[in-house]
Structures are given as C-alpha cells and as structure tokens.
Design an enzyme around this catalytic site. Structure first.
Site, short mmCIF file in Angstrom:
data_model
loop_
_atom_site.label_atom_id
_atom_site.label_comp_id
_atom_site.label_asym_id
_atom_site.label_seq_id
_atom_site.Cartn_x
_atom_site.Cartn_y
_atom_site.Cartn_z
N ARG A 98 0.81 -1.21 0.00
CA ARG A 98 0.00 0.00 0.00
C ARG A 98 0.85 1.27 0.00
O ARG A 98 0.57 2.22 -0.74
CB ARG A 98 -0.94 0.01 1.21
CG ARG A 98 -1.96 1.13 1.22
CD ARG A 98 -3.02 0.94 0.16
NE ARG A 98 -2.72 1.57 -1.12
CZ ARG A 98 -3.21 1.16 -2.27
NH1 ARG A 98 -4.00 0.13 -2.35
NH2 ARG A 98 -2.88 1.79 -3.39
N LYS A 149 3.26 24.70 -3.86
CA LYS A 149 1.94 24.18 -3.48
C LYS A 149 1.98 22.66 -3.54
O LYS A 149 1.32 22.01 -4.36
CB LYS A 149 0.87 24.76 -4.40
CG LYS A 149 0.72 26.27 -4.24
CD LYS A 149 -0.27 26.86 -5.22
CE LYS A 149 -0.37 28.38 -5.06
NZ LYS A 149 -1.27 28.99 -6.05
N LYS A 181 6.95 38.65 -2.95
CA LYS A 181 5.60 38.50 -3.49
C LYS A 181 4.72 39.68 -3.08
O LYS A 181 5.16 40.61 -2.41
CB LYS A 181 5.02 37.17 -3.03
CG LYS A 181 5.87 35.97 -3.46
CD LYS A 181 5.16 34.66 -3.28
CE LYS A 181 4.08 34.50 -4.32
NZ LYS A 181 3.42 33.17 -4.27
N GLU A 215 7.39 39.61 -7.67
CA GLU A 215 6.06 39.45 -8.25
C GLU A 215 5.39 40.81 -8.39
O GLU A 215 5.45 41.64 -7.47
CB GLU A 215 5.22 38.56 -7.33
CG GLU A 215 3.77 38.41 -7.75
CD GLU A 215 2.98 37.62 -6.72
OE1 GLU A 215 3.05 36.39 -6.76
OE2 GLU A 215 2.30 38.25 -5.89
N ASP A 236 1.78 38.30 -12.26
CA ASP A 236 0.81 37.47 -11.56
C ASP A 236 -0.62 37.82 -11.96
O ASP A 236 -1.05 38.98 -11.84
CB ASP A 236 0.98 37.64 -10.05
CG ASP A 236 0.08 36.71 -9.26
OD1 ASP A 236 0.06 35.50 -9.57
OD2 ASP A 236 -0.61 37.18 -8.34
#
Length: 303
Positions: A98, A149, A181, A215, A236
């Site tokens: 598994r 992510k 960012k 960004e 972005d």
C-alpha cells in the site's frame, strides 16, 4: 533533487503510519517462509515516476525483496503495461504494497499531468512558428515550472515527479532564492518604503549567487522592479494582453514568469505571449493519483 535521505525519510514515515505495530494480517496468516512474486501493472496510460521510491519501500521492510523496474522515470506507458516486478518474502511484499503504491501512484499522476501541460506549450509554440513561417525550434520553448503548493512532507517526491513529466522546478524552499511577493510589497508600501530603493539595498546584502525574483500584479510596477535589480519578474494573474505588454516592457532585461490561474485550457495562449516561464500550482495541488495495481502472480504448478 530527490536524494536517498529524502526517500528514506518519506518511506519510513509511511511504513510507520501504515503498520505501527506490524502487519498483523500477514504475520498471522502468511507462513514466514512463504515467497511471492508480484507485478506493478498500469491500469491506465501515463508517465512513470518514483521507481527509486517504489523499490526503497520494500527494501526498508526486507532487504531480500528484489524489485526489477521495467520502465525508467520519465518514460510513457500504456494501460496494461508491467512497470516493475517484485519478488521475495511474501510478508514483506504484502506489508509494503500500500505504501509503495500510494507514493508511486502520486508521483506518476503528477508526472502524467505535467507532461500534458508541457505538450500544450509545445503545441502552442509550434503554431506560432508555423504562422510566422519560422523553422521548428526557432522559438525557445517556454518552461513549465512547479510551485511550493505541494503536499507537506512530500515536496521532494512531487518536485521530482514534475521533472519526470518534462517540467522544471521552481525554488524548493524559502531558503533557495529571494522571491518578493505581493504580501511582501504590501508591507513595504504600508511602511512607506520605496520599492526600488528596498530592492537595491536587498541586492547589496545578498551573495552574488542568490537569485532575486519579484512578483508584480500591474504593468506600472515593472520598471521599478527592474531598476531594483530583479533577475526575474513574475507577472501574476495578468490577462493575455497584459502579458504581451509586460514581455515588451521587460524587453529581455530579466526573465519573465507568468503565474496565476493557469490551466490546460489557457497555458497555450499564455506561452504564445513570449514569457520565459509559466509556473503552475495545479501540477502538484490538483494532480490525481494514477491507477496502478500490485498483483500477486500465481505460479503454474509443474508436472
């Protein structure tokens, strides 16, 4: 980079979770001396990734288990293909099944999805070349890159799977590069700090080997970022029209990355704008596990 240490950590954690006090079914039902042969079979087409992880799962349980891989990471396969053969003590084969499948299915799913994104970009660029009457390969292919992510604890595996699918890795962690960012810029703005000045001061403090990416979410921010010494400008959530304008403004002075809201249905037109990199969070956060199975092969009695 998928290191042996990273593989060992993930595999040992997975096995400890799945059999914290042993596999009571196999240990009580299966004779200790029993051996087994099993095949890793593809129940749908895809791109392979995770061979080292698959093998390491069984080795962590029992070094006597032998794993023969029939495909390499990055190779495509069709439904019904036998991807690997596992032979050895039956208890270990059954106990590791598994965890080995969970990890390999996850990695193959990411590799397969990434390959689809890469193919969509290549097709779009080929259409641009054809429309312009250019020989194939004239335009540099836009890179498809992942993001942070990822599933906590599985980043090394998932980023390796992206590369297996023909994609590229963005930074692996917050320690790898400077990436200012929108929230970083918001703090600077609230503090009354001039962006260009702040970036120049940052550049002076950084080692020369550290990459600086910034960004932006508006065209009018680009010049200030370039003046601050950015190596990469991330556009972005720009519209396709604004991406074209953004590439023109940068005009080769930095790498241009597009990000935000990228899907299989939009990545082609984004690539056609001339950006250098398209970062796609969906490669890891939206990939589904590929359907693979580990099936015991029954030996035909002789005589």
């Amino acid at each position: 980079m998928l290191t042996r240490a990273a593989i060992t950590e993930v595999v040992e954690r997975g096995l400890a979770e799945d059999a914290p006090w042993g596999d009571i079914t196999s240990e009580h039902l299966i004779p200790a001396a029993a051996t087994a042969r099993a095949v890793l079979a593809a129940r749908e087409a895809g791109v392979f990734s995770g061979g080292a992880v698959f093998a390491a799962t069984f080795a962590a349980l029992e070094p006597a288990v032998a794993v023969e891989l029939h495909v390499a990471d990055g190779e495509p396969f069709e439904a019904g293909a036998v991807l690997a053969t596992v032979t050895g003590p039956a208890r270990a084969v059954l106990t590791g099944e598994r965890v080995a499948l969970n990890l390999t299915q996850r990695m193959c799913g990411i590799a397969t999805l990434t390959a689809r994104y890469v193919a969509a970009v290549e097709e779009a660029v080929a259409r641009v070349e054809e429309a312009a009457g250019l020989p194939s390969g004239t335009i540099t292919r836009t890179r498809v890159a992942d993001t942070r992510k990822t599933t906590p604890g599985l980043r090394a595996l998932e980023k390796h799977a992206v590369v297996s699918g023909g994609g590229h890795n963005h930074r692996h962690s917050l320690s790898d590069a400077v990436m200012a960012k929108d929230n970083h810029l918001a703090v600077l703005t609230a503090d009354g700090t001039d962006l260009t000045t702040a970036l120049r001061q940052l550049r002076r403090r950084l080692p020369h080997t550290v990459h600086l990416e910034v960004e932006v979410d508006r065209l009018d921010q680009i010049e200030a970022v370039l003046a601050g010494g950015a190596d990469t400008v991330m556009l972005d959530n720009f519209s396709v029209e604004d991406l074209v304008s953004g590439v023109a403004v940068v005009d080769g002075r930095a790498t241009v990355e597009a990000s935000g809201g990228v899907g299989l249905e939009t990545i082609g037109e984004i690539a056609a704008t001339g950006v250098d990199v398209i970062s796609v969070g969906a490669l890891t956060h939206s990939a589904r596990n590929l359907d693979l199975g580990l099936d015991i092969v029954l030996e035909t009695p002789q005589g």
